[in-house]
Design an enzyme around this catalytic site. Sequence first.
Site, PDB file in Angstrom:
ATOM      1  N   PRO A 284       0.411  -1.176   0.396  1.00  0.00           N
ATOM      2  CA  PRO A 284      -0.196   0.276  -0.177  1.00  0.00           C
ATOM      3  C   PRO A 284       0.825   1.361  -0.238  1.00  0.00           C
ATOM      4  CG  PRO A 284      -0.312  -1.412   2.346  1.00  0.00           C
ATOM      5  CD  PRO A 284       0.230  -1.918   1.184  1.00  0.00           C
ATOM      6  N   ASN A 285      -0.180   2.419  -1.054  1.00  0.00           N
ATOM      7  CA  ASN A 285       1.490   3.641  -0.352  1.00  0.00           C
ATOM      8  C   ASN A 285       1.966   3.981  -1.785  1.00  0.00           C
ATOM      9  OD1 ASN A 285      -1.047   4.729   0.177  1.00  0.00           O
ATOM     10  ND2 ASN A 285      -0.313   3.546   2.664  1.00  0.00           N
TER      11      ASN A 285
ATOM     12  N   ARG B  62       5.417  12.626  -2.472  1.00  0.00           N
ATOM     13  CA  ARG B  62       5.443  13.450  -1.513  1.00  0.00           C
ATOM     14  C   ARG B  62       7.276  12.875   0.008  1.00  0.00           C
ATOM     15  NH1 ARG B  62       0.570  11.587   1.150  1.00  0.00           N
ATOM     16  NH2 ARG B  62      -0.144  10.552  -0.959  1.00  0.00           N
TER      17      ARG B  62
ATOM     18  N   TYR C 256      11.800   8.277   0.857  1.00  0.00           N
ATOM     19  CA  TYR C 256      11.244   8.041   0.382  1.00  0.00           C
ATOM     20  C   TYR C 256      12.519   8.282  -1.204  1.00  0.00           C
ATOM     21  CZ  TYR C 256       7.994   5.766   3.733  1.00  0.00           C
ATOM     22  OH  TYR C 256       7.350   5.575   4.580  1.00  0.00           O
TER      23      TYR C 256
ATOM     24  N   ASN D   8       7.560  -5.568  -1.073  1.00  0.00           N
ATOM     25  CA  ASN D   8       7.683  -4.039  -0.527  1.00  0.00           C
ATOM     26  C   ASN D   8       6.616  -4.250   0.581  1.00  0.00           C
ATOM     27  OD1 ASN D   8       7.539  -1.951   1.312  1.00  0.00           O
ATOM     28  ND2 ASN D   8       8.891  -0.556   0.167  1.00  0.00           N
TER      29      ASN D   8
ATOM     30  N   ALA E   2       3.071  -0.972   4.684  1.00  0.00           N
ATOM     31  CA  ALA E   2       2.664  -0.636   6.110  1.00  0.00           C
ATOM     32  C   ALA E   2       1.990  -1.993   6.469  1.00  0.00           C
ATOM     33  CB  ALA E   2       1.616   0.004   6.700  1.00  0.00           C
TER      34      ALA E   2
ATOM     35  N   GLU F 157      12.300  -9.368   1.473  1.00  0.00           N
ATOM     36  CA  GLU F 157      12.054  -8.200   2.787  1.00  0.00           C
ATOM     37  C   GLU F 157      12.788  -7.394   2.046  1.00  0.00           C
ATOM     38  OE1 GLU F 157      10.984  -8.898   6.585  1.00  0.00           O
ATOM     39  OE2 GLU F 157      10.065  -6.593   6.382  1.00  0.00           O
TER      40      GLU F 157
ATOM     41  N   HIS G   5      12.897  -2.870   2.081  1.00  0.00           N
ATOM     42  CA  HIS G   5      12.423  -1.412   2.458  1.00  0.00           C
ATOM     43  C   HIS G   5      13.415  -0.120   2.554  1.00  0.00           C
ATOM     44  CE1 HIS G   5       9.132  -3.442   4.920  1.00  0.00           C
ATOM     45  NE2 HIS G   5       9.847  -4.369   5.342  1.00  0.00           N
TER      46      HIS G   5
ATOM     47  N   ARG H  32      13.437   4.938  12.596  1.00  0.00           N
ATOM     48  CA  ARG H  32      11.727   5.384  12.511  1.00  0.00           C
ATOM     49  C   ARG H  32      11.276   4.873  13.607  1.00  0.00           C
ATOM     50  NH1 ARG H  32       9.301   4.970   6.761  1.00  0.00           N
ATOM     51  NH2 ARG H  32       8.615   6.339   7.639  1.00  0.00           N
TER      52      ARG H  32
END
Length: 150
Positions: A15-16, A23, A28, A79, A82, A103, A105, A112
């Site tokens: 997601p996203n 943004r 990112y 990836n 969330a 995996e 990220h 974070r």
Amino acid sequence: MSENNTPRILVLNGPNLNLLGTREPEIYGHETLNDVEELCRAAAGTAGYEVEFLQSNHEGVLIDAIHAARGAVAGIVFNPGAFTHTSVALADAISGVQLPVIEVHISNVHRREAFRHHSYISPVAASIIVGAGVNGYVLGVQQLIHLAGK
Ligand code: CA2
């Protein structure tokens, strides 16, 4: 194996991640998901692999893609966004297909918020790459091909 016998890998984004490059560049970076796709295709192509590339904001679509990958690809660069921090269902799907999953990220999740420190995916991943920016996807593709060659 695909119909033309060229080995394939699946690069899957949660997601996203479709918003990549639009943004929060300080977290990112500036590259878009299209840029990521190109990077992955180039890295895979060098080793004679093709890439299937999918992004979804829906957990069930990601689960279906993992199921469909069984027998069709050498492994998955994933990836989960969330869903990393929430989804037992995605972890179960990965366990169920018995494919190597790398995996990835983009950000260093360990620098974070605390809720990003736990991953349901890591215990079922073959390898984990964090904090390398979008180059993490390239490293993921290379690692998957390395594992597939063994
Ligand atoms: O660092 C990563 O790659 C993450 O998987 C990205 C997820 C986040 O929830 C994970 O904790 C770490 C968020 C993806 C959202 O991507 C955006 C990109 C640009 C603008 C807005 C969101």
